[in-house]
Write a protein that holds these residues in place. Sequence first.
Motif, short mmCIF file in Angstrom:
data_model
loop_
_atom_site.label_atom_id
_atom_site.label_comp_id
_atom_site.label_asym_id
_atom_site.label_seq_id
_atom_site.Cartn_x
_atom_site.Cartn_y
_atom_site.Cartn_z
N UNK A 1 80.82 -46.42 -67.11
CA UNK A 1 81.81 -47.48 -66.92
C UNK A 1 82.62 -47.68 -68.18
N UNK A 2 81.95 -47.65 -69.33
CA UNK A 2 82.66 -47.76 -70.60
C UNK A 2 83.69 -46.64 -70.73
N UNK A 3 83.28 -45.41 -70.41
CA UNK A 3 84.19 -44.27 -70.52
C UNK A 3 85.38 -44.43 -69.57
N UNK A 4 85.12 -44.93 -68.36
CA UNK A 4 86.22 -45.11 -67.39
C UNK A 4 87.21 -46.17 -67.87
N UNK B 1 92.24 -46.12 -77.78
CA UNK B 1 91.95 -47.19 -76.82
C UNK B 1 92.68 -48.47 -77.23
N UNK B 2 93.06 -48.57 -78.49
CA UNK B 2 93.85 -49.72 -78.94
C UNK B 2 95.34 -49.50 -78.73
N UNK C 1 76.47 -53.88 -65.84
CA UNK C 1 76.98 -52.78 -66.68
C UNK C 1 78.47 -52.92 -66.99
N UNK C 2 79.23 -53.54 -66.11
CA UNK C 2 80.65 -53.76 -66.38
C UNK C 2 80.81 -54.77 -67.51
N UNK C 3 80.02 -55.84 -67.47
CA UNK C 3 80.09 -56.83 -68.54
C UNK C 3 79.71 -56.20 -69.88
N UNK C 4 78.69 -55.36 -69.87
CA UNK C 4 78.26 -54.69 -71.10
C UNK C 4 79.38 -53.79 -71.65
#
Length: 222
Positions: A17-20, A161-162, A51-54
Motif C-alpha cells: 500500500x505504501x508503494x502504491x 514523492x514530494x 495498513x492504509x493508515x500505517x
Amino acid sequence: MDHLQELLESDNKGEIIYARLANSLMNGLLLPNERLKIRDLAEKMGTSVTPVRDAVLRLVQDGALIMPSPRDIRVRSLTLTEYLEIRSIRLELEGMIAAKAALLATPDDIRQLEDMLAHNETALGNADAQTGLELNQSFHFELCRIAQMPILTSILHQLWIKIGPLIAQSYSKGGRHMIDYHYLVVRSIKEKDPQAAKIAIQTDLLSGGSVMLQLKIDETSP
C-alpha cells in the motif's frame, strides 16, 4: 494461520500500500493540497484501514503528506524554498546518474529510452497529460536503472514523492519544455558522452521546472 504468518502478511500488505501511494504521488495521480480519506483509500485498495493508515503515517514522516488533524490528511504543497532545494539536489544527483548512464548504457537500454520518447511524443500530441507524466517519471528512473546506482535511486525516490504532485500540477503548461531535452539526453548517452548527458538532464530540469518555479513564485506574491 499462526500469529507470525499474520504479522508477516500484514507487514507485506503495508509495504504494498505504501508503494502504491508513493507511486501515485510520483506519477501525478495526487495533486498538492488534495485531501485523502483513509477509509476511501482502504475501500479502493480492497483492504482494511490499518495498513492504509500505517502507509499514510509513513508518507507523513517522509514529508510527502501532511496531517494537521487525524481527519485532515492532504498532499503536501511545497513552498518556494523547498522546491528550490529539491531542484538543487536533483540537479546534482540526476546529473551524476545521467553521466553514469552514458558510460553503461547498452543498445537495448538506448532503444528502451527511445521507445519512451516515442510514446511520450504521442501522449503530448494527444494532450494526454497523465500518460505523459507517467512516461516522464519512467524516463528519469530508467536512467537510474541504467546507471546501476541503487542507493542514489532510493534517495531520488524520496525526493520524487514530494515533487511529483507539483510536476503534475504544472505538466500541461510545460508543453514541449517537458520533453525536448530528453532527446539530447538520449543522444549524449548514445555518443557515450557523460559530461554532455549530465548537462542535458540538468538543462531538462531547469527548462521543465520553469513552470513550477513560476507557479511557486506566483503563490508567494501578495
